[in-house]
Design a protein around this motif. Structure first.
Motif, short mmCIF file in Angstrom:
data_model
loop_
_atom_site.label_atom_id
_atom_site.label_comp_id
_atom_site.label_asym_id
_atom_site.label_seq_id
_atom_site.Cartn_x
_atom_site.Cartn_y
_atom_site.Cartn_z
N TYR A 277 -44.22 -56.60 63.17
CA TYR A 277 -43.18 -57.61 63.03
C TYR A 277 -43.09 -58.52 64.25
O TYR A 277 -42.73 -59.69 64.14
N ALA A 278 -43.40 -57.97 65.42
CA ALA A 278 -43.32 -58.77 66.64
C ALA A 278 -44.32 -59.93 66.62
O ALA A 278 -44.07 -60.98 67.22
N VAL A 279 -45.42 -59.76 65.93
CA VAL A 279 -46.41 -60.83 65.83
C VAL A 279 -45.80 -62.04 65.12
O VAL A 279 -46.11 -63.19 65.46
N PHE A 280 -44.89 -61.79 64.19
CA PHE A 280 -44.30 -62.88 63.42
C PHE A 280 -43.28 -63.69 64.22
O PHE A 280 -42.83 -64.74 63.76
N THR A 281 -42.88 -63.23 65.39
CA THR A 281 -41.95 -64.02 66.21
C THR A 281 -42.67 -65.08 67.02
O THR A 281 -42.05 -66.06 67.43
N GLY B 166 -40.77 -55.23 54.44
CA GLY B 166 -41.37 -56.45 54.96
C GLY B 166 -40.63 -57.69 54.51
O GLY B 166 -40.40 -58.61 55.30
N LEU B 167 -40.24 -57.71 53.23
CA LEU B 167 -39.49 -58.86 52.73
C LEU B 167 -38.12 -58.99 53.40
O LEU B 167 -37.58 -60.09 53.50
N ALA B 168 -37.57 -57.89 53.84
CA ALA B 168 -36.27 -57.93 54.52
C ALA B 168 -36.41 -58.25 56.00
O ALA B 168 -35.60 -58.99 56.56
N ASN B 169 -37.43 -57.70 56.65
CA ASN B 169 -37.52 -57.82 58.10
C ASN B 169 -38.20 -59.08 58.59
O ASN B 169 -37.93 -59.52 59.71
N THR C 49 -44.49 -67.14 53.30
CA THR C 49 -45.58 -66.73 52.41
C THR C 49 -46.80 -66.29 53.22
O THR C 49 -47.39 -65.24 52.94
N TRP C 50 -47.17 -67.06 54.22
CA TRP C 50 -48.32 -66.71 55.04
C TRP C 50 -48.08 -65.40 55.80
O TRP C 50 -48.95 -64.53 55.84
N ASP C 51 -46.91 -65.27 56.41
CA ASP C 51 -46.61 -64.05 57.15
C ASP C 51 -46.55 -62.84 56.22
O ASP C 51 -46.98 -61.74 56.59
N PHE C 52 -46.03 -63.03 55.01
CA PHE C 52 -45.98 -61.91 54.08
C PHE C 52 -47.38 -61.52 53.61
O PHE C 52 -47.65 -60.33 53.41
N LEU C 53 -48.28 -62.48 53.44
CA LEU C 53 -49.65 -62.13 53.08
C LEU C 53 -50.32 -61.31 54.18
O LEU C 53 -51.06 -60.36 53.91
N ILE C 54 -50.08 -61.67 55.42
CA ILE C 54 -50.60 -60.89 56.55
C ILE C 54 -49.97 -59.50 56.55
O ILE C 54 -50.66 -58.48 56.70
N TYR C 55 -48.66 -59.45 56.34
CA TYR C 55 -47.96 -58.16 56.31
C TYR C 55 -48.44 -57.30 55.14
O TYR C 55 -48.62 -56.09 55.28
N PHE C 56 -48.67 -57.93 53.99
CA PHE C 56 -49.12 -57.19 52.81
C PHE C 56 -50.50 -56.58 53.04
O PHE C 56 -50.75 -55.44 52.65
N SER C 57 -51.38 -57.32 53.70
CA SER C 57 -52.71 -56.77 53.98
C SER C 57 -52.61 -55.60 54.96
O SER C 57 -53.32 -54.60 54.80
#
Length: 137
Positions: free
Chosen positions: A21-25, A98-101, A56-64
């Protein structure tokens, strides 16, 4: 024995997930401080489209990353998580977390002016926000 294995896995997952999650900041902080977000808004990009595409992009990364973690759990046969309905509910829990955080991380990114400090300090808040999710399961 099952409780000890699950406890060790959950603690490891909470702290490892916090760094995911820190990567997404980093991107929101960098775009805000370098004014590239402002340039996109001036050029006519709608704010909703901007944030939705970023999510969407961050969730795709998180999903993988979640798929990789899930397949590792299956490969190593983590007791308590690979049996029947628990396997599917655990994967759903990972995805919903992931969708929440990810939006929470976007909100927390406004507290930082440097992307490096956001990457260093946001795992602390992410890991504390994720621990109630696994205390329920």
């Amino acid at each position: 024995r099952v409780t000890e294995d699950l406890f060790g896995f959950v603690i490891t997952y909470i702290f490892a997930g916090a760094f995911i999650y820190a990567v997404f900041t980093q991107a929101p902080v960098e775009e805000r401080t370098s004014k590239s977000k402002h340039l996109q808004q001036i050029s006519g990009v709608n704010s909703a489209v901007y944030w939705l595409s970023m999510l969407t992009w961050d969730f795709l990364i998180y999903f993988s990353c979640s798929l990789l973690i899930f397949f590792l759990i299956l490969a190593f046969q983590v007791t308590g998580l690979t049996e029947g309905e628990y396997c599917a509910s655990f994967f759903l829990t990972i995805i919903l977390a992931g969708l929440a955080n990810i939006p929470l991380v976007y909100i927390l990114s406004h507290l930082f002016s440097k992307s490096s400090s956001a990457y260093g300090l946001s795992p602390c808040s992410s890991s504390s926000s994720r621990s109630p999710v696994f205390s329920v399961t």
